[in-house]
Each structure stands twice: as C-alpha cells, then as structure tokens.
Design an enzyme around this catalytic site. Structure first.
Site, PDB file in Angstrom:
ATOM      1  N   LYS A  95      38.176  38.601  58.342  1.00  0.00           N
ATOM      2  CA  LYS A  95      38.280  38.594  59.859  1.00  0.00           C
ATOM      3  C   LYS A  95      36.988  37.989  60.632  1.00  0.00           C
ATOM      4  CE  LYS A  95      38.867  43.097  59.857  1.00  0.00           C
ATOM      5  NZ  LYS A  95      38.561  43.518  58.415  1.00  0.00           N
ATOM      6  N   HIS A 223      33.440  53.035  57.622  1.00  0.00           N
ATOM      7  CA  HIS A 223      32.880  51.649  58.081  1.00  0.00           C
ATOM      8  C   HIS A 223      32.104  52.218  59.349  1.00  0.00           C
ATOM      9  CE1 HIS A 223      31.830  47.900  60.158  1.00  0.00           C
ATOM     10  NE2 HIS A 223      32.895  47.370  59.453  1.00  0.00           N
ATOM     11  N   GLU A 299      32.711  45.747  52.170  1.00  0.00           N
ATOM     12  CA  GLU A 299      33.484  44.870  52.812  1.00  0.00           C
ATOM     13  C   GLU A 299      32.367  44.203  54.110  1.00  0.00           C
ATOM     14  OE1 GLU A 299      36.317  47.402  54.829  1.00  0.00           O
ATOM     15  OE2 GLU A 299      37.406  47.968  53.311  1.00  0.00           O
TER      16      GLU A 299
HETATM   17  C1  PLP Z   1      37.794  47.383  58.028  1.00  0.00           C
HETATM   18  C2  PLP Z   1      36.754  46.445  58.174  1.00  0.00           C
HETATM   19  N1  PLP Z   1      35.902  46.079  57.155  1.00  0.00           N
HETATM   20  C3  PLP Z   1      34.747  45.292  57.452  1.00  0.00           C
HETATM   21  C4  PLP Z   1      34.522  44.741  58.614  1.00  0.00           C
HETATM   22  C5  PLP Z   1      33.265  44.075  58.617  1.00  0.00           C
HETATM   23  O1  PLP Z   1      32.554  44.321  59.205  1.00  0.00           O
HETATM   24  P1  PLP Z   1      30.880  43.657  59.389  1.00  0.00           P
HETATM   25  O2  PLP Z   1      31.263  42.223  59.951  1.00  0.00           O
HETATM   26  O3  PLP Z   1      30.131  44.576  60.236  1.00  0.00           O
HETATM   27  O4  PLP Z   1      30.215  43.801  58.134  1.00  0.00           O
HETATM   28  C6  PLP Z   1      35.274  45.158  59.693  1.00  0.00           C
HETATM   29  C7  PLP Z   1      34.865  44.457  60.983  1.00  0.00           C
HETATM   30  O5  PLP Z   1      35.469  44.545  61.963  1.00  0.00           O
HETATM   31  C8  PLP Z   1      36.351  45.876  59.720  1.00  0.00           C
HETATM   32  O6  PLP Z   1      37.045  46.315  60.585  1.00  0.00           O
END
Ligand code: PLP
Length: 429
Positions: A95, A223, A299
C-alpha cells in the site's frame, strides 16, 4: 518465476540463485536483479550525486516533473534489515508504494508481501510470487475478497473482531488467522488504533469464539502506527503479544506466528528513532519471549521505499505580491501537487522540504508559498516558507518521496498522476 517459498525461512544466496534470474555475484553484492535492470532500463549510477543526475535530465530539455527511483537504495534497506533483524522476515506493505520494479526487486531477495485487498493480492501474484508469501493484512475484509484469497491459496489473514471471525467461518474456515491487537500509538505520526486492533481485554473472548467455530488461529499481529517515534511502543506490543500467546494455550492453540506490523522509520536521520536502535532493543526481547519455533514477521512499508524516490519539479508560474510588511512575497506554481505526489501532506502528515536546485550564491530569502498545478487553493505544498527568489523555469527538488506519495495520486484536473520516472541503481553501502 519465483518458486513456492515458505514464509518463515530466509533464503541463502544459493537458494535465491536457484529461484530467480540473479547470479550469485548479484546476490552476494546486493545488486538490483538483472531482469529488473533490463525491463525498467535501470541506469547504474554508483556514487554519482542525485543533483548531477537531475541536471542531466534538465539538460535534456524536459519541463515535466520527474522522479529518480533508486532501486539500489531499496536493496540497501533489505541488507540493513537482514543485518539487524535476521530473525524477522519482512513482508513489504505494498500500500505504501505498489511500484512493480520495487516489488520484483524485493521479491528476488525473498522479501514477502502484505496485501490489503483483492487487487493488491492480484498484483503480487502477477509478479510471480507464491500465495504462501502473502499475508492478507486487513482486519476488516469484504467477503468477495476473502473468497478470492481462498481461491488463489493466500492462507494468512488478520482479524480483530467477532464479526470478521463469523465471516471467515462462513467463507474460508481453513484460513490461517492472525489476531491483530491494539497498540499504544500515541507516539506515531499516523495512528491506527481508533480503527483497528482488538482491545486486550477482548482477546480472550475472540480466542474462545474462534475455538467454538473450530477456526485455525496461528498467531498475533499488531501495528504501532506509521512513523513510530518510540521504541517503547514496539516493546510493549511485543510483551502484550507474548501474554496473548500464553492465553491462547488455555484454549488449545499453540501459536507459531508473531507479526510485528509496520511503523519502521523510512529515514533514520529525519526520524526520532533509528531502525538499528529499534532492532537492537527488540532483538533480545523477541528471543527471550518467543522460542525459535515461533516465526516472526513484520510488515514494513515506509522503511523500504521512503529514501528511494527523489522528485524534481519545475516552477512553471510565479506571482509577486505585496507582503504587507514593506517587501514582496512570492507565490510559485510547480507541476506536481497535493492531488499527485504531495497527497502525503494530508494522508501521511508529511511536510516535504523543497530544495532549490542550483541555488548558487543567492543570499536573500523571501517569504514564499508553493502551490501545485490544479485550480484548487488547497493544492498548497508549502506556505510562507523562506526561499531565494526563483524565476519561472527554475527547479525545486524533494528527497525521500517514496512512501505514501504516488500510491494515492490522482489525475484530478487533467494533470498526470505520476511524473515521468527514471530508474537508477546507486551503490549499496
Ligand atoms: C496493516 C498494515 N501493515 C503495514 C503497514 C505499513 O506501515 P509502515 O509504512 O509504517 O511501515 C500499514 C500502513 O498503513 C498497514 O496498515
């Protein structure tokens, strides 16, 4: 094509060699894989400063905004990860930036993927990545998307509420379910706990419900919020997870997965905490609380990509105004804005810093506001900042533009959603 791979094992260079187009020399020297280099015309730039590369594009006569995407930086982040958190398998959260060249580069090194929807899953499978290398990490999913995951063989998915468990029991009873718990996200730039994460005092009821429904619960995820500025947030979420592992044993579950989620910094010098410091503090904690037969994954999104993108934009219009303080202020209009890359100002609470390209020795700075190209006055990138006076046709550039930028860009008002992109490979440090 990548072969089916277990989500819990790192690949040795020899194993990577077997499964990809990469040579041993590339794997050992942390290079961008050859198939990516040829498909995306990646230019090897070694230690050349980014400013020199931008100048070259400008000399070619472009007026459009453009990105340099440095895949060498992405590979460097992978190296940093395995050097510091060898026990934690990264699942890149696409994402954050669903660029296929980045996905293919990471996949070649054995990085796995966090997807939040059917079409994200589709994209990863389309890159030749096995479904066992995907976690469907959206605690609230549409039934049709769950059906798709099931049909494609994506087994791991997160949940955080009873209705989601009922949905899974109906649509995908064999799924490997991961309970997402709430975290203290008070020290994070983007907070998620108002939307996701089971409160700790509800976990027992959820585990009991899963047992009643005969569902396959395999572990815990969390998270800490994106842009996390506190090691303590990771530590307390890990400690809470260990408690829920124990609680689950009372219901006959032997969890084998801990998912540390996202929140890792994208740029150590800009962030309140450095990746290596988080890693140094959680490594012993993980080893103390979780036996080696527990697979630990994470993640990361921002971590892998933030530093990889540098955006150059052209000042295509300018207005001089009376500042009201006896001097002039300037409005500048550049060819990328909040409807494109700079949506990160709203969605990621970011404040990208414009750097003047070729500033020379201009000493005087004036009050300046920088707007994007659309007809919306909200399309403002920086308000009342100090810049040397710029002329129409000059360039600004922005570093660290790889996270939550192009991922949510739109073609509003007929402007291109993503600037022209040049792929480069700098040396991995
Ligand atoms: C479920 C989940 N995992 C991982 C991420 C990635 O987070 P980051 O970019 O802070 O590592 C997000 C970000 O919205 C998320 O919603």
């Amino acid at each position: 094509m990548l072969a089916v791979d277990s989500y819990n094992n790192y690949q040795t260079p020899a194993q990577i060699r077997e499964k990809t187009e990469m040579t041993n020399a590339e794997v050992n020297s942390f290079q961008v894989p050859k198939d990516v280099v040829s498909k995306w015309s990646v230019e090897y730039t070694g230690a050349t400063p980014i400013e020199e590369l931008i100048q070259k594009r400008i000399d070619e006569g472009t007026e459009d905004a453009f990105y340099h995407i440095d895949l060498g930086k992405v590979v460097g982040k992978y190296k940093q990860w395995i050097d510091n958190l060898p026990r934690v398998k990264p699942f890149f959260a696409i994402k954050c930036n669903p660029n296929t060249a980045i996905i293919k580069t990471l996949a070649s090194y054995g990085v796995n993927f966090d997807c939040a929807s059917q079409s994200e899953i589709q994209q990863i499978l389309g890159c030749g990545v096995a479904p066992t290398r995907i976690i469907y990490a959206n605690p609230c999913k549409m039934k049709s998307h769950i059906r798709y995951a099931k049909a494609m063989g994506v087994e791991m998915m997160t949940f955080d509420n009873k209705d989601e468990l009922l949905k899974c029991a109906e649509v995908y009873p064999n799924a490997k379910l991961v309970l997402r718990i709430i975290t203290d996200d008070s020290n994070s730039v983007c907070k998620f706990s108002t939307k996701f994460g089971a409160p700790l005092d509800m976990c027992e009821e959820l585990i009991a419900t899963a047992k009643d429904l005969d569902l396959n619960l395999i572990g815990i995820s969390f998270h800490v919020g994106s842009g996390c500025m506190s090691v303590a947030s990771f530590e307390s979420a890990i400690t809470n997870s260990a408690r829920i592992f124990k609680m689950a044993e009372r219901y006959g579950y032997k969890f084998n997965l801990l998912d540390l989620g996202g929140g890792w910094p994208g740029n150590d010098s800009e962030s309140a905490i450095a990746f290596n410091d988080i890693a140094a503090s959680i490594r012993p904690l993980l080893d103390r609380l979780f036996p080696t037969d527990v697979n630990i994954i994470a993640e990361p999104g921002r971590y892998f990509v933030a530093e990889s993108h540098t955006l150059a934009v052209n000042v295509f219009a300018k207005r001089a105004m009376d500042s009201g303080y006896g001097d002039r202020k300037y409005l500048y209009y550049i060819n990328d804005g909040v409807y494109q890359s700079f949506n990160c100002i709203f969605f990621d609470h970011n404040s990208p810093k414009p750097l003047v390209f070729a500033p020379g020795d201009r000493q005087n700075e004036c009050r300046s506001t920088v707007f994007g190209p659309t007809c919306d006055s909200m399309d403002c990138i920086a308000k009342d900042i100090l810049l040397p006076e710029l002329e129409v046709g000059e360039w600004l550039y922005f570093k660290d533009m790889g996270a939550y930028t192009v991922a949510a860009a739109s073609p509003f008002n007929g402007f291109q959603s993503c600037p022209t992109t040049y792929y480069i490979e700098s040396d991995v440090n």
